[in-house]
Design a protein around this motif. Sequence first.
Motif, mmCIF file in Angstrom:
data_model
loop_
_atom_site.group_PDB
_atom_site.id
_atom_site.type_symbol
_atom_site.label_atom_id
_atom_site.label_comp_id
_atom_site.label_asym_id
_atom_site.label_seq_id
_atom_site.Cartn_x
_atom_site.Cartn_y
_atom_site.Cartn_z
ATOM 1 N N MET A 1 0.927 -1.219 -0.069
ATOM 2 C CA MET A 1 0.048 -0.024 -0.194
ATOM 3 C C MET A 1 0.905 1.248 0.070
ATOM 4 S SD MET A 1 -3.039 -0.909 2.513
ATOM 5 C CE MET A 1 -2.124 -1.389 3.873
ATOM 6 N N THR A 2 0.343 2.153 -0.723
ATOM 7 C CA THR A 2 1.210 3.607 -0.943
ATOM 8 C C THR A 2 0.215 4.644 -0.901
ATOM 9 O OG1 THR A 2 0.853 3.531 -3.128
ATOM 10 C CG2 THR A 2 3.020 2.608 -2.494
ATOM 11 N N ASP A 4 0.714 8.822 -2.013
ATOM 12 C CA ASP A 4 1.220 10.080 -2.433
ATOM 13 C C ASP A 4 0.884 11.329 -1.699
ATOM 14 O OD1 ASP A 4 2.120 12.155 -4.038
ATOM 15 O OD2 ASP A 4 1.342 11.435 -5.919
ATOM 16 N N ARG A 5 1.980 11.769 -1.180
ATOM 17 C CA ARG A 5 2.063 12.694 -0.174
ATOM 18 C C ARG A 5 1.562 13.998 -0.640
ATOM 19 N NH1 ARG A 5 2.890 12.639 5.511
ATOM 20 N NH2 ARG A 5 3.273 10.669 6.012
ATOM 21 N N VAL A 67 5.332 9.432 -3.652
ATOM 22 C CA VAL A 67 4.809 8.161 -3.089
ATOM 23 C C VAL A 67 5.499 7.349 -2.252
ATOM 24 C CG1 VAL A 67 4.028 5.975 -3.938
ATOM 25 C CG2 VAL A 67 3.773 7.953 -5.282
ATOM 26 N N ARG A 68 4.883 7.325 -1.100
ATOM 27 C CA ARG A 68 5.857 6.523 0.217
ATOM 28 C C ARG A 68 4.794 5.207 0.430
ATOM 29 N NH1 ARG A 68 7.429 11.532 3.799
ATOM 30 N NH2 ARG A 68 7.949 12.694 2.174
ATOM 31 N N PRO A 69 5.390 4.177 1.157
ATOM 32 C CA PRO A 69 4.991 2.971 1.545
ATOM 33 C C PRO A 69 4.087 3.253 2.855
ATOM 34 C CG PRO A 69 7.119 2.842 1.835
ATOM 35 C CD PRO A 69 7.031 3.961 1.196
ATOM 36 N N GLU A 70 2.695 3.265 2.854
ATOM 37 C CA GLU A 70 1.787 3.756 3.870
ATOM 38 C C GLU A 70 0.637 3.313 3.704
ATOM 39 O OE1 GLU A 70 1.131 7.987 5.770
ATOM 40 O OE2 GLU A 70 2.702 7.998 4.290
ATOM 41 N N ASP A 71 -0.278 2.921 4.596
ATOM 42 C CA ASP A 71 -1.645 2.626 4.699
ATOM 43 C C ASP A 71 -2.387 3.733 4.654
ATOM 44 O OD1 ASP A 71 -4.044 1.550 5.124
ATOM 45 O OD2 ASP A 71 -3.771 0.833 7.160
#
Length: 138
Positions: A1-2, A4-5, A67-71
């Motif tokens: 899951m990613t 996009d900040r 984009v970062r790996p994050e829920d």
Amino acid sequence: MTVDRNALRTNQVSILVLVAAAFLWDLPWLLLLTGLALLLGAMDPRIAPFQLLYHRALKGRIVRPDVRPEDPAPHRFAQALGGTLLLGAGVVLLGGAPGVGWALAWLVAALALVNLLSGFCAGCFLYLQLARLGLLRR
């Protein structure tokens, strides 16, 4: 899951601009529309107005993806919470209680600004605390 900040930042800037415009021109209906836009995004990011703006007009042209790996679930919860508060603010304003209505609207705007400037998402924090207590499923 990613996540996009910069898509999230687009939401935050949109909230700030629209709450300020609603306040300056005394447009409670604009708070209602902003709240609905946030709730749409919480339900399905593919139809979220601010996300469509980001993906169709800003991404790759003006703003690079971050984009970062994050829920994404905590962010969607925060968005739903902000949307609900803005809907409430609009209803309260239309009902004739400007102090309460604008306080709710500016609370959402202030939390969006904190998130934009520092990366701290109060709604995400609340989501994680509720999940930790077993009150929300992750």
